[in-house]
Design a protein around this motif. Structure first.
Motif, PDB file in Angstrom:
ATOM      1  N   ARG A   3     -47.231 -56.622  38.489  1.00  0.00           N
ATOM      2  CA  ARG A   3     -46.935 -55.429  37.694  1.00  0.00           C
ATOM      3  C   ARG A   3     -48.195 -54.626  37.491  1.00  0.00           C
ATOM      4  O   ARG A   3     -49.189 -55.158  36.980  1.00  0.00           O
ATOM      5  CB  ARG A   3     -46.383 -55.842  36.320  1.00  0.00           C
ATOM      6  CG  ARG A   3     -45.012 -56.408  36.385  1.00  0.00           C
ATOM      7  CD  ARG A   3     -44.316 -56.306  35.069  1.00  0.00           C
ATOM      8  NE  ARG A   3     -44.932 -57.119  34.013  1.00  0.00           N
ATOM      9  CZ  ARG A   3     -44.449 -57.210  32.789  1.00  0.00           C
ATOM     10  NH1 ARG A   3     -43.369 -56.553  32.459  1.00  0.00           N
ATOM     11  NH2 ARG A   3     -45.036 -57.961  31.890  1.00  0.00           N
ATOM     12  N   ALA A  20     -37.740 -58.995  32.561  1.00  0.00           N
ATOM     13  CA  ALA A  20     -38.375 -58.284  31.447  1.00  0.00           C
ATOM     14  C   ALA A  20     -38.092 -56.779  31.529  1.00  0.00           C
ATOM     15  O   ALA A  20     -37.100 -56.316  30.998  1.00  0.00           O
ATOM     16  CB  ALA A  20     -39.865 -58.605  31.435  1.00  0.00           C
ATOM     17  N   ILE A  39     -41.387 -60.128  26.753  1.00  0.00           N
ATOM     18  CA  ILE A  39     -40.121 -60.308  26.031  1.00  0.00           C
ATOM     19  C   ILE A  39     -40.380 -60.949  24.667  1.00  0.00           C
ATOM     20  O   ILE A  39     -41.155 -61.914  24.555  1.00  0.00           O
ATOM     21  CB  ILE A  39     -39.150 -61.173  26.867  1.00  0.00           C
ATOM     22  CG1 ILE A  39     -38.819 -60.466  28.195  1.00  0.00           C
ATOM     23  CG2 ILE A  39     -37.869 -61.451  26.078  1.00  0.00           C
ATOM     24  CD1 ILE A  39     -37.912 -61.267  29.129  1.00  0.00           C
ATOM     25  N   GLY A  45     -43.522 -66.236  26.351  1.00  0.00           N
ATOM     26  CA  GLY A  45     -44.903 -65.916  26.729  1.00  0.00           C
ATOM     27  C   GLY A  45     -44.983 -65.583  28.204  1.00  0.00           C
ATOM     28  O   GLY A  45     -43.982 -65.215  28.821  1.00  0.00           O
ATOM     29  N   ASP A  46     -46.190 -65.712  28.746  1.00  0.00           N
ATOM     30  CA  ASP A  46     -46.375 -65.432  30.172  1.00  0.00           C
ATOM     31  C   ASP A  46     -45.969 -66.670  30.966  1.00  0.00           C
ATOM     32  O   ASP A  46     -46.660 -67.688  30.954  1.00  0.00           O
ATOM     33  CB  ASP A  46     -47.841 -65.061  30.448  1.00  0.00           C
ATOM     34  CG  ASP A  46     -48.022 -64.581  31.886  1.00  0.00           C
ATOM     35  OD1 ASP A  46     -47.699 -65.362  32.817  1.00  0.00           O
ATOM     36  OD2 ASP A  46     -48.448 -63.444  32.085  1.00  0.00           O
TER      37      ASP A  46
HETATM   38  N1  URA Z   1     -43.347 -61.921  32.367  1.00  0.00           N
HETATM   39  C1  URA Z   1     -43.580 -63.018  31.635  1.00  0.00           C
HETATM   40  O1  URA Z   1     -44.086 -64.006  32.148  1.00  0.00           O
HETATM   41  N2  URA Z   1     -43.226 -63.025  30.339  1.00  0.00           N
HETATM   42  C2  URA Z   1     -42.664 -61.953  29.740  1.00  0.00           C
HETATM   43  O2  URA Z   1     -42.370 -62.026  28.543  1.00  0.00           O
HETATM   44  C3  URA Z   1     -42.434 -60.809  30.517  1.00  0.00           C
HETATM   45  C4  URA Z   1     -42.774 -60.825  31.831  1.00  0.00           C
END
Ligand code: URA
Length: 209
Positions: free
Chosen positions: A104, A135, A194, A199-200
């Motif tokens: 992204r 997301a 989100i 999380g990530d």
């Molecule tokens: N990607 C993620 O890993 N977490 C998010 O909350 C959104 C995109």
């Protein structure tokens, strides 16, 4: 929401709680994601085509079901999608795997493609595109666009958590593609994460933060 399937089996909801919990270790996170991909994959694959073959039981000859034709292709959106691969491949070891690398752009949140590899015969397979997070919806849309460029007709999208905003973007672009998720969370934050979310997902699978 039409064409969105919320998989809310108690086992899935239980495991999602531990994915969300920030105290969950990298190893536990990976293990739980694999378990969830198996539980959810079971439902996503409910309508896979089958055909009959003749076998012989210890008692007699019979015809019995096996997965039909060319079978399944799982397309993982790198890198977090790989967290769902192992479990799905355990369910269907003969599945082939495609990868699409998207990152992204941090300013525009628009996905930029840096890698693409699909099996040559992907058009004849049932395809499940996987990414734990739906997301903004842009990566999911871009991945399905690429799958459709390959003339795939049978495609589904599997994630663990979706945002309402992302689902709207996805459904505007691909209203006929079913989405399977364990939860539709409240909203996106300003960075496209989100809330409350997990999380990530990539960082938590690979311990990169
Ligand atoms: N990607 C993620 O890993 N977490 C998010 O909350 C959104 C995109």
């Amino acid at each position: 929401m039409k064409n969105v399937h919320i998989l809310d089996h108690p086992l899935i909801r239980h495991k999602l709680t531990f994915l969300r919990d920030k105290r969950t270790s990298t190893k536990e996170f990976r293990d739980i994601m694999r378990e969830m991909s198996m539980l959810m994959g079971y439902e996503v694959m409910r309508n896979l085509p089958t055909e009959q073959v003749e076998i012989e039981t210890p008692m007699e000859i019979m015809r019995s079901d096996v997965l039909a034709g060319q079978g399944l292709c799982i397309v993982s959106i790198l890198r977090a999608g790989n967290g769902l691969l192992d479990g799905l491949l355990q369910l269907v070891p003969t599945a082939s795997v495609g990868h699409i690398g998207l990152y992204r752009d941090p300013d525009t949140l628009i996905p930029v493609e840096y890698y693409l590899k699909f099996p040559e015969d992907v058009a004849s397979r049932s395809v499940i595109v996987v990414d734990p997070m739906l997301a903004t919806g842009h990566s999911a849309v871009a991945a399905i666009d690429r799958v459709r460029d390959m003339d795939v007709t049978d495609v589904k999208f599997l994630c663990i958590v979706a945002s309402p905003e992302g689902l709207r973007v996805f459904q505007d672009a691909h209203p006929d593609v079913p989405v399977y998720t364990a939860s539709i969370d409240r909203q996106l934050d300003d960075h496209g994460y989100i809330l409350p979310g997990i999380g990530d997902a990539g960082d938590r699978i690979y311990g990169t933060k």
